[in-house]
Design a protein around this motif. Sequence first.
Motif, mmCIF file in Angstrom:
data_model
loop_
_atom_site.group_PDB
_atom_site.id
_atom_site.type_symbol
_atom_site.label_atom_id
_atom_site.label_comp_id
_atom_site.label_asym_id
_atom_site.label_seq_id
_atom_site.Cartn_x
_atom_site.Cartn_y
_atom_site.Cartn_z
ATOM 1 N N THR A 223 -3.196 -53.134 35.968
ATOM 2 C CA THR A 223 -2.509 -54.375 36.335
ATOM 3 C C THR A 223 -3.394 -55.594 36.076
ATOM 4 O OG1 THR A 223 -1.295 -53.165 38.052
ATOM 5 C CG2 THR A 223 -1.310 -55.561 38.197
ATOM 6 N N VAL A 224 -4.659 -55.495 36.443
ATOM 7 C CA VAL A 224 -5.581 -56.606 36.194
ATOM 8 C C VAL A 224 -5.717 -56.861 34.697
ATOM 9 C CG1 VAL A 224 -7.978 -57.362 36.411
ATOM 10 C CG2 VAL A 224 -6.830 -56.282 38.355
ATOM 11 N N GLY A 225 -5.832 -55.787 33.919
ATOM 12 C CA GLY A 225 -5.916 -55.955 32.468
ATOM 13 C C GLY A 225 -4.680 -56.587 31.886
ATOM 14 N N TYR A 226 -3.535 -56.172 32.387
ATOM 15 C CA TYR A 226 -2.282 -56.746 31.907
ATOM 16 C C TYR A 226 -2.181 -58.234 32.244
ATOM 17 C CZ TYR A 226 2.502 -58.233 32.935
ATOM 18 O OH TYR A 226 3.657 -58.962 33.067
ATOM 19 N N VAL A 227 -2.498 -58.600 33.496
ATOM 20 C CA VAL A 227 -2.402 -60.001 33.897
ATOM 21 C C VAL A 227 -3.356 -60.861 33.077
ATOM 22 C CG1 VAL A 227 -2.795 -61.626 35.790
ATOM 23 C CG2 VAL A 227 -1.589 -59.474 36.221
ATOM 24 N N GLY A 228 -4.586 -60.378 32.876
ATOM 25 C CA GLY A 228 -5.544 -61.148 32.072
ATOM 26 C C GLY A 228 -5.097 -61.299 30.636
ATOM 27 N N PHE A 229 -4.610 -60.205 30.052
ATOM 28 C CA PHE A 229 -4.148 -60.281 28.670
ATOM 29 C C PHE A 229 -2.940 -61.205 28.541
ATOM 30 C CE2 PHE A 229 -1.561 -58.698 25.133
ATOM 31 C CZ PHE A 229 -2.498 -58.705 24.100
ATOM 32 N N ALA A 230 -2.000 -61.100 29.481
ATOM 33 C CA ALA A 230 -0.814 -61.956 29.423
ATOM 34 C C ALA A 230 -1.175 -63.421 29.606
ATOM 35 C CB ALA A 230 0.185 -61.514 30.499
ATOM 36 N N LEU A 231 -2.196 -63.715 30.443
ATOM 37 C CA LEU A 231 -2.622 -65.101 30.626
ATOM 38 C C LEU A 231 -3.164 -65.677 29.326
ATOM 39 C CD1 LEU A 231 -3.098 -67.479 32.504
ATOM 40 C CD2 LEU A 231 -5.321 -66.468 33.106
ATOM 41 N N VAL A 232 -3.923 -64.880 28.597
ATOM 42 C CA VAL A 232 -4.437 -65.326 27.299
ATOM 43 C C VAL A 232 -3.286 -65.574 26.338
ATOM 44 C CG1 VAL A 232 -5.832 -64.678 25.308
ATOM 45 C CG2 VAL A 232 -6.647 -64.186 27.628
ATOM 46 N N VAL A 233 -2.306 -64.664 26.337
ATOM 47 C CA VAL A 233 -1.173 -64.818 25.425
ATOM 48 C C VAL A 233 -0.363 -66.060 25.767
ATOM 49 C CG1 VAL A 233 1.014 -63.766 24.707
ATOM 50 C CG2 VAL A 233 -1.043 -62.362 24.915
#
Length: 382
Positions: free
Chosen positions: A120-130
């Motif tokens: 979940t943390v990885g997803y949120v961080g990646f989505a924030l960059v996107v």
Amino acid sequence: MHVKPVASALHWVAASGRRLTESWAGSPRAIDVLTALGCFALMALDLPGLAAADNSLSGPLAAVVLAAGCLGLLVRRRVPWVSYLTALLFIGWLHELTLIQFALYSVGRYRGRRAGILATVGYVGFALVVFAVPGWPEPRIETLSSFLSLVVPIGVLASAVGIAAYRHDLVRELDTRRAESAVLQAVQQERTSVARDVHDFVGRELTLLTVRSEVLSMRSRETAYAKDFEELADTARRAHLVLNEIIVQRGERAATPGVEGLAALAEESGRAGSPVRLALDPDVHGLSPLRQAAVYRVVQECLTNAAKHARGETIEVSIAADGPQLRIAVSNGLAERNGTRAPVSAGSGTASMSERVRSLGGSLTATRTEGSYEVVATLPKG
């Protein structure tokens, strides 16, 4: 025209198809296939938008790409990270958020809390960059609000549901292990009880054989048979010692009663509120002590179960010698609970009864119908 054979064949085909469908529908593989199809159906709703947002993907090509991404859900139990990485790729390339929900759920469900939080943390961080990269479908002024109100809740909720399902699976597996352990313990206790009964019954006969041989040896002291009787007594004595070494007694314990103890069992059950109708074949009294002990144990366990689950109902007990077989049948009605809680039961009684009956070469079946419960045990008379 042969109507009956055709109808029977159609009935057999329908029944076979129904059994096949039920067994396949409940299998993990079928659930994974349905999950992948459901995910693809949800993503297919975005096909027009994907074609408009990315000119490199036409409608048919976009469908192929989405279908390929959903294939990772087929292995979500073994390698859930495959669908997770594919979902991150879809976020960066197609701004697609459907697959990540299934992927995060799968990671939390099959890898546990730590993996679910990490994903979940990885997803949120990646989505924030996107979201920070120009070109996201939402207007730029709503990017942050969209991120906080849509992207984060999607990931947290999917992962939380997966972790909760993982914990539920652990609890269910623990309950299953406890039930299996209780059954194994009951079977082991019954085996020990059988061994002790063997020690008591066989040991008593060996003792009588030893004493009788010694008496005969003394009476025939001046004859040629004295030595033979002495050897017979020594053999019986050694057999008794070996029996004591193999079957270790732990504390004082009386042998399991025989059929003479059934009347006391029935009277005790009646005092507890469950009257017993006992039909006992007179030939049963001629059975060996071990078989009588098996009859007593089966009836005892059945009366105990009836006291738990059918208090107040009349219990029918029938013990008959049917040719070379002995048949024990115990049946009772099932009382209505009327909102009362079910009694505490480990479910190991049937296993212990079966072990006792199988040790003598017999079989036991327990059948529950809509309004009654019946236990039938058969074993050779010997």
